[in-house]
Write an enzyme that holds these catalytic residues in place. Sequence first.
Site, PDB file in Angstrom:
ATOM      1  N   HIS A  94      -2.252  -2.833   6.889  1.00  0.00           N
ATOM      2  CA  HIS A  94      -3.592  -2.311   6.331  1.00  0.00           C
ATOM      3  C   HIS A  94      -3.085  -1.126   5.395  1.00  0.00           C
ATOM      4  O   HIS A  94      -2.386  -0.401   5.975  1.00  0.00           O
ATOM      5  CB  HIS A  94      -4.726  -1.896   7.263  1.00  0.00           C
ATOM      6  CG  HIS A  94      -6.094  -1.970   6.611  1.00  0.00           C
ATOM      7  ND1 HIS A  94      -6.539  -0.867   5.817  1.00  0.00           N
ATOM      8  CD2 HIS A  94      -6.812  -2.991   6.567  1.00  0.00           C
ATOM      9  CE1 HIS A  94      -7.461  -1.060   5.317  1.00  0.00           C
ATOM     10  NE2 HIS A  94      -8.135  -2.626   5.625  1.00  0.00           N
ATOM     11  N   GLU A 120      -8.907  -8.921  10.703  1.00  0.00           N
ATOM     12  CA  GLU A 120      -8.868 -10.435  10.517  1.00  0.00           C
ATOM     13  C   GLU A 120      -8.343 -11.175  11.801  1.00  0.00           C
ATOM     14  O   GLU A 120      -8.575 -12.473  11.869  1.00  0.00           O
ATOM     15  CB  GLU A 120      -7.862 -10.751   9.362  1.00  0.00           C
ATOM     16  CG  GLU A 120      -8.396  -9.945   7.990  1.00  0.00           C
ATOM     17  CD  GLU A 120      -9.679 -10.577   7.618  1.00  0.00           C
ATOM     18  OE1 GLU A 120     -10.697 -10.883   8.403  1.00  0.00           O
ATOM     19  OE2 GLU A 120      -9.920 -10.170   6.250  1.00  0.00           O
TER      20      GLU A 120
HETATM   21  N1  ACO Z   1       3.804  -8.683   7.739  1.00  0.00           N
HETATM   22  C1  ACO Z   1       4.967  -8.292   7.583  1.00  0.00           C
HETATM   23  N2  ACO Z   1       5.355  -7.120   7.087  1.00  0.00           N
HETATM   24  C2  ACO Z   1       4.321  -6.353   6.677  1.00  0.00           C
HETATM   25  C3  ACO Z   1       3.046  -6.631   7.040  1.00  0.00           C
HETATM   26  C4  ACO Z   1       2.939  -7.951   7.801  1.00  0.00           C
HETATM   27  N3  ACO Z   1       1.472  -8.201   7.894  1.00  0.00           N
HETATM   28  N4  ACO Z   1       2.191  -5.664   6.529  1.00  0.00           N
HETATM   29  C5  ACO Z   1       3.042  -4.718   6.004  1.00  0.00           C
HETATM   30  N5  ACO Z   1       4.326  -5.175   6.156  1.00  0.00           N
HETATM   31  C6  ACO Z   1       5.298  -4.381   5.800  1.00  0.00           C
HETATM   32  C7  ACO Z   1       5.824  -4.546   4.247  1.00  0.00           C
HETATM   33  O1  ACO Z   1       6.628  -5.763   4.080  1.00  0.00           O
HETATM   34  C8  ACO Z   1       6.485  -3.221   3.814  1.00  0.00           C
HETATM   35  O2  ACO Z   1       7.953  -3.414   4.458  1.00  0.00           O
HETATM   36  P1  ACO Z   1       9.065  -2.768   3.488  1.00  0.00           P
HETATM   37  O3  ACO Z   1       8.579  -1.464   2.921  1.00  0.00           O
HETATM   38  O4  ACO Z   1      10.142  -2.954   4.314  1.00  0.00           O
HETATM   39  O5  ACO Z   1       9.131  -3.802   2.216  1.00  0.00           O
HETATM   40  C9  ACO Z   1       5.651  -2.351   4.487  1.00  0.00           C
HETATM   41  O6  ACO Z   1       5.269  -2.962   5.870  1.00  0.00           O
HETATM   42  C10 ACO Z   1       4.513  -1.669   4.013  1.00  0.00           C
HETATM   43  O7  ACO Z   1       3.494  -2.833   3.375  1.00  0.00           O
HETATM   44  P2  ACO Z   1       2.726  -2.731   2.149  1.00  0.00           P
HETATM   45  O8  ACO Z   1       2.681  -4.032   1.681  1.00  0.00           O
HETATM   46  O9  ACO Z   1       3.179  -1.566   1.378  1.00  0.00           O
HETATM   47  O10 ACO Z   1       1.386  -2.342   2.770  1.00  0.00           O
HETATM   48  P3  ACO Z   1       0.263  -2.558   1.732  1.00  0.00           P
HETATM   49  O11 ACO Z   1      -0.590  -1.457   2.318  1.00  0.00           O
HETATM   50  O12 ACO Z   1       0.395  -2.521   0.367  1.00  0.00           O
HETATM   51  O13 ACO Z   1      -0.507  -3.879   2.378  1.00  0.00           O
HETATM   52  C11 ACO Z   1      -1.561  -5.287   3.286  1.00  0.00           C
HETATM   53  C12 ACO Z   1      -1.266  -3.923   3.138  1.00  0.00           C
HETATM   54  C13 ACO Z   1      -1.486  -6.144   1.899  1.00  0.00           C
HETATM   55  C14 ACO Z   1      -2.959  -5.628   4.128  1.00  0.00           C
HETATM   56  C15 ACO Z   1      -0.420  -6.082   4.107  1.00  0.00           C
HETATM   57  O14 ACO Z   1      -0.086  -5.395   5.395  1.00  0.00           O
HETATM   58  C16 ACO Z   1      -0.520  -7.486   4.397  1.00  0.00           C
HETATM   59  O15 ACO Z   1      -0.116  -8.036   3.629  1.00  0.00           O
HETATM   60  N6  ACO Z   1      -0.810  -7.762   5.694  1.00  0.00           N
HETATM   61  C17 ACO Z   1      -1.088  -9.181   5.895  1.00  0.00           C
HETATM   62  C18 ACO Z   1      -2.215  -9.926   5.294  1.00  0.00           C
HETATM   63  C19 ACO Z   1      -3.740  -9.534   5.917  1.00  0.00           C
HETATM   64  O16 ACO Z   1      -3.708  -9.653   7.120  1.00  0.00           O
HETATM   65  N7  ACO Z   1      -4.677  -9.157   5.157  1.00  0.00           N
HETATM   66  C20 ACO Z   1      -6.009  -8.702   5.764  1.00  0.00           C
HETATM   67  C21 ACO Z   1      -6.218  -7.269   5.632  1.00  0.00           C
HETATM   68  S1  ACO Z   1      -7.609  -6.589   6.136  1.00  0.00           S
HETATM   69  C22 ACO Z   1      -8.563  -7.002   4.924  1.00  0.00           C
HETATM   70  O17 ACO Z   1      -8.423  -7.095   3.789  1.00  0.00           O
HETATM   71  C23 ACO Z   1      -9.989  -7.138   5.233  1.00  0.00           C
END
Ligand code: ACO
Length: 397
Positions: A280, A335
């Site tokens: 998140h 989610e």
């Molecule tokens: N799976 C794998 N790796 C992840 C995940 C995940 N679910 N979430 C974060 N990471 C990793 C990223 O790859 C990144 O790694 P790196 O720095 O080695 O490249 C690091 O953790 C930081 O992640 P970001 O993408 O920078 O975090 P951000 O805050 O931009 O993204 C997000 C948040 C988009 C929700 C992300 O965690 C994600 O895509 N999750 C999966 C989709 C999801 O469940 N969405 C629902 C969110 S809740 C809602 O919207 C109501």
Amino acid sequence: MTTTKSDHSSSQPGPAAETAAAAAPAPLPIIQSDKPYSPGLAGVIAAETAIGYVDGLNGRLLYRGYPIGQLVEKGTYGQVAELLWTGEWRKSARLVPAVIPENVLCAMHELPDHTHPMDALRTAVSVWGAWRRPHWPPTVDQARELVAFAPSALAAFHRMRQGLDVVPPNQKLSLAGGFLQQLTGKDPDPAAARALDAYFVVGAEHGLNASTFTCRVIISTRSDLASAVCGAIGALKGPLHGGAPAEVVSQLHEIGSPERAEKWVREAIARGDKIMGFGHRVYRAYDPRAAALRKVAEGMADMADWLDTAVKVEDVVLRIFGELKPDHVIKTNVEYYAAAVLQGVGLPPDLFPPTFALARMAGWSAHAIEQASADKLIRPDARYVGSPETSVPDFNR
Ligand code: ACO
């Protein structure tokens, strides 16, 4: 504003531009702001709000000061929506499903069979707006009307795409119960109606997330509520925001059994895939909404096997994230257990995102009302990283 000249001012224009430049005055350099750029606007404060408080560090979510866990236990979506709109907790507040205007039904009839229900909901809101012509500033009455109409419209679309008759709303039911009744044509199971109502409460508001921000941007131009909610639905449609629960279901289906989880998760992370239902932008602790929905899911009949797998897979995913991404705190998000509740009440996965939109409409409209009262156009800046000023080649000579 302090400004700097861009490095681009030193790059060389092509020969055609040189010919033109001979006659034209020398181009001005690109002037850059020295303000910090925050990709994804992370950490940027873009609004003041009294509606919701998201405490990412401690895993806390308050609506107008009330903790989400207590609201799920003690409140209904009707009461919570009213709280978000007005700031008042009214015991008697109630939302019931509304009749769908004929013109909305006609518009949905015209949609092709392959239409995603999220697009159908956006279309329904758009047509509702065209006929109702909600004016700026948005009001609580407009919000009540929109929130009560949208579940009926989505249920009608779901019936139509199956070639079934549209079910008129039963206004003795809650919004959630009425939605289930209009989807199935049967009286809803009271436990399922309560579980979906709890899901609506949990999904109603979450600070300045992408869709709420979109809604506020549109309202800030003095556009109307229907336009703002259409934009918000568009933002919520993306898999990184509202599309995750359906993918949680297919993910767990693919994993199959908890014993296969370790290998599956390691391979997915190695490929750079996102594990749905985890991570998140704000929470660095367990998402309090996931905790609330997990409790709701645990109370649902027929979900025990699915939940057992989900809980075991969750443990594996969290352990592997701790090991492979020690610098990021990645926890379960709302989610993951939303998928359990939505599946448990019998919704097909492609109705998960628009059902999330139905819940979030209370929050979107509350933010729309608040943004309108601030009445400040939202217009951030971008850092220009393109070509320096250059003359258009004179192709006609
Ligand atoms: N799976 C794998 N790796 C992840 C995940 C995940 N679910 N979430 C974060 N990471 C990793 C990223 O790859 C990144 O790694 P790196 O720095 O080695 O490249 C690091 O953790 C930081 O992640 P970001 O993408 O920078 O975090 P951000 O805050 O931009 O993204 C997000 C948040 C988009 C929700 C992300 O965690 C994600 O895509 N999750 C999966 C989709 C999801 O469940 N969405 C629902 C969110 S809740 C809602 O919207 C109501």
